[in-house]
Design an enzyme around this catalytic site. Structure first.
Site, short mmCIF file in Angstrom:
data_model
loop_
_atom_site.label_atom_id
_atom_site.label_comp_id
_atom_site.label_asym_id
_atom_site.label_seq_id
_atom_site.Cartn_x
_atom_site.Cartn_y
_atom_site.Cartn_z
N ASP A 120 -9.84 -8.67 8.36
CA ASP A 120 -11.27 -8.79 8.08
C ASP A 120 -11.72 -10.22 8.40
O ASP A 120 -12.83 -10.44 8.89
CB ASP A 120 -11.61 -8.43 6.63
N ASP A 141 -4.27 -6.64 6.12
CA ASP A 141 -5.59 -6.06 5.85
C ASP A 141 -6.61 -7.18 5.66
O ASP A 141 -7.69 -7.17 6.26
CB ASP A 141 -5.49 -5.18 4.59
N LYS A 156 4.43 -14.85 1.66
CA LYS A 156 4.09 -15.73 0.54
C LYS A 156 5.41 -15.95 -0.22
O LYS A 156 5.53 -15.64 -1.41
CB LYS A 156 3.01 -15.08 -0.33
N ASP A 175 -1.82 -18.10 2.43
CA ASP A 175 -2.97 -18.96 2.11
C ASP A 175 -3.19 -19.98 3.22
O ASP A 175 -4.32 -20.22 3.66
CB ASP A 175 -2.82 -19.62 0.73
N TYR A 200 0.82 -1.21 0.00
CA TYR A 200 0.00 0.00 0.00
C TYR A 200 0.86 1.27 0.00
O TYR A 200 0.42 2.34 0.43
CB TYR A 200 -0.94 0.04 1.22
C1 IPM Z 1 -8.64 -0.96 6.95
C2 IPM Z 1 -9.29 -0.46 5.70
C3 IPM Z 1 -8.30 0.44 4.97
C4 IPM Z 1 -7.01 -0.30 4.81
C5 IPM Z 1 -8.78 0.92 3.61
C6 IPM Z 1 -10.09 1.64 3.73
C7 IPM Z 1 -7.76 1.72 2.87
O1 IPM Z 1 -9.68 -1.52 4.90
O2 IPM Z 1 -8.32 -0.14 7.81
O3 IPM Z 1 -8.43 -2.16 7.07
O4 IPM Z 1 -6.94 -1.26 4.05
O5 IPM Z 1 -6.06 0.05 5.46
MN MN Z 2 -9.33 -3.45 5.78
#
Ligand code: IPM
Ligand code: MN
Length: 347
Positions: free
Chosen positions: A246, A242, A185, A218, A135
């Site tokens: 989630d 990231d 990876k 993975d 990123y």
């Molecule tokens: C998070 C979000 C952000 C990230 C996005 C919105 C850029 O998904 O804080 O996890 O990936 O950092």
């Molecule tokens: Mn995120």
């Protein structure tokens, strides 16, 4: 009396709803604990962009620098402003400018919250690299809009960047159960990820008390679902962290419960605290957003500021709320009633 100045950036959508809730809880706990929190609100958001052409003013970073910490709601209103503009205009520049290189995200079930897994006794701390990697924003597009178009997005992994995030993760593991999972990876990405694995091995020599294991992303995704209780601290690059967080949010009952802290461990600039969830424009201002992730993030802020006991009070109040089934089922309770229950549980 100790006093902390907090910059509040509610941002977009439900970010405003949940930041209000978190601030009520934080102010109350401060009153009980004998310190002061002074909040200064900044309206930086997609609405601000529509008005001014920028997500924050040119001197926005300098305006935030004097604060002790930043509490952020969420950023993004894709129907109005492309995410690539809103995120690169506010959230990501703050993380980078303030060298908040450690994004830490706890994944465990609050009492009374049911996750989708059979396992319930997991307690994972994800440590995500937060300033470089995939990123970094390095790249470009040429021959735009033509058949010859090329898009390049380069991951940047520096020794300084990789070493400091790994060191931070080793330190966290040392303070917890002494286990560190380092995620790459390196079987497919033979430069950056092999490099990350090498630095992991080099640092491991300095932490003989930490048991470190390297996993591929993975396999780690499968492990989070199949054997989450086998994990303690998990460290990963920006993109992998990231995605994994989630997944971590999902196994802890959903994004309504996932808190996060963007930490500048050297304390050379403010750290920022925000729920993992986004702005959810479809339910903005309906009063049904779950404020628990934002409140938990507020507790992480107090912990970072050195107010451990107050942070513990918030976590205890959260669990006293969720164990009664309040805030545990999406859509069942309103933002206001969940917040009221947490406030009542503080006493
Ligand atoms: C998070 C979000 C952000 C990230 C996005 C919105 C850029 O998904 O804080 O996890 O990936 O950092
Ligand atoms: Mn995120």
């Amino acid at each position: 009396m100790k006093s902390y100045s907090i910059a509040l950036i509610p941002g977009d959508g439900i970010g405003q709803d949940v930041t209000d809730a978190a601030w009520q809880v934080l102010s109350t706990v401060a009153r009980h604990s004998g310190f002061t929190l002074t909040g200064t609100s900044f309206p930086w958001s997609c609405a601000f962009y529509k008005e001014t052409g920028a997500m924050m003013p040119a001197d926005g970073i300098e305006a935030l620098r004097p604060f002790d910490a930043i509490l952020l709601g969420s950023v993004g209103w894709p129907a109005e402003v492309p995410d690539s503009i809103s995120l690169h205009g506010l959230l990501l520049p703050i993380r980078k400018a303030f060298v908040q290189y450690a994004n830490i995200r706890p994944h465990r079930l609050l009492s009374g919250v049911e996750g989708p897994l059979k396992a319930s006794d997991f307690d994972i701390l994800c440590v995500r690299e937060n300033t470089e990697g995939e990123y970094s924003g390095a790249g470009g597009r040429v021959h735009q809009g033509t058949a010859d178009e090329v898009a390049v997005e380069t991951s940047i992994f520096t020794r300084a960047g990789v070493e400091r995030i790994l060191r931070f993760a080793f330190e966290q593991a040392r303070q917890r159960r002494g286990m560190l999972a380092s995620v790459t990876k390196s079987n497919a990405q033979k430069h950056s990820m092999v490099f990350w694995d090498e630095v992991t091995r080099q640092l491991a020599a300095e932490y003989p008390d930490v048991e470190v294991t390297s996993y591929h992303i993975d396999a780690m995704a499968a492990r989070v679902v199949m054997a989450p209780e086998s994990l303690d601290v998990v460290v990963a690059s920006n993109l992998f962290g990231d995605i994994l967080t989630d997944l971590g949010a999902a196994i802890q009952g959903g994004l309504g419960f996932a808190a996060s802290a963007n930490i500048n461990p050297d304390r050379s600039a403010p750290s920022m605290f925000e729920p993992v969830h986004g702005s959810a424009p479809d339910i903005a201002h309906l009063g049904i957003a779950n404020p628990i992730a934002a409140i938990w993030s507020g507790a992480m802020m107090l912990e970072h500021l050195g107010e451990r006991e107050a942070a513990g009070m918030i976590m205890a109040a959260l669990e006293r709320t969720t164990i009664r089934g309040i805030g545990t089922v999406p859509g069942k309770d309103r933002t206001r009633s969940i917040t009221a229950a947490v406030l009542a549980a503080l006493d």
